[in-house]
Scaffold this active site. Structure first.
Site: not given
Length: 527
Positions: A61, A94-95, A387
């Site tokens: 994550d 998020t990445t 998530d």
């Protein structure tokens, strides 16, 4: 004037080209760090703490990885912050947001090297971001009105979100858990009423969703093991015998009989307190602090179930879902709001006994019990599920959906390319660079899956020149696939947040032309 005399010792400054290079390099290094975790075939990172206990976290994550790093480079910190905001705002992507910002800066560096001014690049990036967002808005699908199709959309989004996480093997099982839990919220984005309990043992497929609330505590000795139509008082109060709690106080007595009198007085005081609590007409008392043996005995005699040491999260959530408030004084029973539920009973999960509250006042409350081989696996499973829950709760409010698998990036890149051709002047170079940065996301997805990204992206680009194409990268078969048939969908809100946050972060870093590092101010010796 020499600048050396401007700053005090230990302060450094970097100007112009050097400052910009330091920013670019820091941001690109961060993007390259998390790049390998992107997509369904992304790899995990092990984060080991050097503190006491050397705790280990295994995760892919982006936000978790970046949160754990101590970074010195100021531009890299900007990217860490945007990934945190992305995590808080929508929970996923998020990445992607860090990779996109890193690629935008990589392209910007090439443009700065050929003497294009940063403000021109920023102006081009802004036009491109607006154009890309509009391209997505034209292609969104919204099935809010058709409940059956909408639930199907939610399942697809949950499965797509989970396919890049540790739960990818059992993504259908967990997608169903997540969708059921979010549907119970009836449009609220408050995930407080969904509790996740982790119990090592069994396998991930043994995880289940329980309607109601589970408290990770045991029922005391000699107390009722089952209560129907429970009236619950949730409290945060000291239930040890009221000792003289003044630090360093001493009590001197001239005989043992006096000690016995003090003990009796303490017990009487405790008995009064317990009686006050029982007078609320309750049959279940949950306390944040310890309950000593004597009050526990009194509760058992009165047929009241007393649960001690429920962690603070536990009692806050219990108060929320049963409709009660946390009390700490018990003199006015009429002003205390009690919690209610239909049934309290003891259940077994694996080897452990837990307390199960069913039929709680807040109908949307539920508990997801995660089972798995090791605590590391359960922590990562919880992050993955969290998530998915965040994305789904946002999608219930903003029900616009897009295809996934690199499809949105190709759609945006195509629209941005067309804009670059129409735009005169140097800005067109920046707009073209934006399009190349967007394509870096499907390229990275393909690279991480060990596929030939150059070949696949060329095929994808050709597919996207056909009208109404739904082509994206199918990493399972290693070719270009049809996203609508494969059921790979993403929430529009996530993609929009990625696009806008990455552009703003890149713009902020591009504006920098000087980095001043100051030494902390020392306290002057006051004489």
């Amino acid at each position: 004037m020499a600048t050396g005399s401007l700053f005090k010792d230990e302060a450094t400054e970097e100007k112009g080209e050097r400052a910009r290079m330091a920013s670019f390099i820091g941001a690109m290094a961060i993007a390259d760090l998390v790049k390998t975790t992107l997509g369904p075939k992304g790899m995990d990172k092990i984060l080991q703490s050097t503190g006491r206990g050397h705790s280990v976290t295994v995760t892919n994550d982006g936000a978790t990885i970046l949160k754990s790093l101590h970074i010195d480079n100021p531009a890299a910190k900007v990217l860490v912050d945007i990934s945190k905001v992305q995590d808080d705002e929508v929970g996923d992507g998020t990445t992607s947001v860090v990779v996109l910002a890193g690629e935008l800066l990589r392209e910007a560096e090439k443009l700065v090297n050929v003497k294009i001014h940063p403000m021109t690049i920023i102006s081009g990036y802004r036009m491109a971001a607006e154009c890309a967002r509009n391209a997505l808005l034209e292609k969104v699908v919204d099935n809010k009105l058709d409940a059956e199709k909408f639930k199907d959309d939610l399942m697809k989004i949950a499965m797509t979100t989970l396919s890049s996480k540790i739960l990818s093997q059992d993504k259908e099982h967990f997608a169903k858990l997540a969708v059921d839990a979010v549907m119970r919220l009836k449009g609220s984005t408050n995930l407080e009423s969904i509790q996740i309990i982790k119990k090592p043992g069994g396998s991930l497929t043994d995880s289940f969703l329980d309607e109601g609330f589970i408290l990770d505590k045991k029922i005391g000795v000699g107390q009722p093991k089952r209560i129907e139509n429970a009236k619950i008082l949730v409290a945060n109060t000291a239930m040890d015998t009221d000792k003289v709690k003044i630090y360093g106080a001493r009590v001197r007595v001239d005989s043992m009989a006096k000690v016995a009198e003090i003990e009796v007085a303490e017990k009487e005081k405790m008995r009064e307190k317990v009686q006050k609590i029982i007078n609320h007409g309750i049959n279940c008392f949950v306390n944040r602090q310890l309950i000593y043996n004597f009050p526990e005995e009194l509760f058992a005699d009165a047929g009241v179930l007393a649960i001690e040491h429920a962690d603070f999260d536990g009692i806050e959530r219990l108060g929320l879902v049963t409709g009660g408030e946390i009390a700490s004084t018990f003199d006015n029973p009429e002003s205390v709001k009690l919690g209610h539920c239909k049934l309290i009973e003891e259940i077994m999960i694996g080897e452990d006994k837990l307390i199960h509250f069913s039929g709680v006042a807040m109908g949307q409350a539920c508990t997801i019990v995660l089972r798995g081989a090791s605590p590391h696996m359960l922590d990562e499973a919880e992050r993955s599920l969290h998530d998915a829950l965040c994305v789904l709760s946002q999608t219930v409010n903003d029900s616009r959906v897009l295809f996934g698998g690199g499809w949105p990036e190709m759609v945006m890149a195509k629209a941005v390319d067309e804009l670059a051709r129409k735009t005169p002047g140097k800005r067109s170079h920046a707009i073209e660079a934006f399009s190349r940065a967007l394509i870096a996301i499907p390229t990275t997805i393909a690279d991480n899956a060990g596929l030939d990204s150059a070949e696949l992206i060329a095929q994808l680009r050709a597919e996207h020149h056909k009208e109404g194409s739904t082509a994206g990268i199918d990493v399972i078969s290693g070719s270009v696939g049809d996203m609508s048939e494969l059921g790979i969908s993403e929430a529009f809100k996530v993609k929009q947040a990625v696009l806008l946050s990455a552009t703003e972060a890149a713009e902020m870093i591009l504006r920098v032309d000087e980095i001043i590092t100051c030494a902390p101010r020392r306290r002057e010796d006051r004489m």
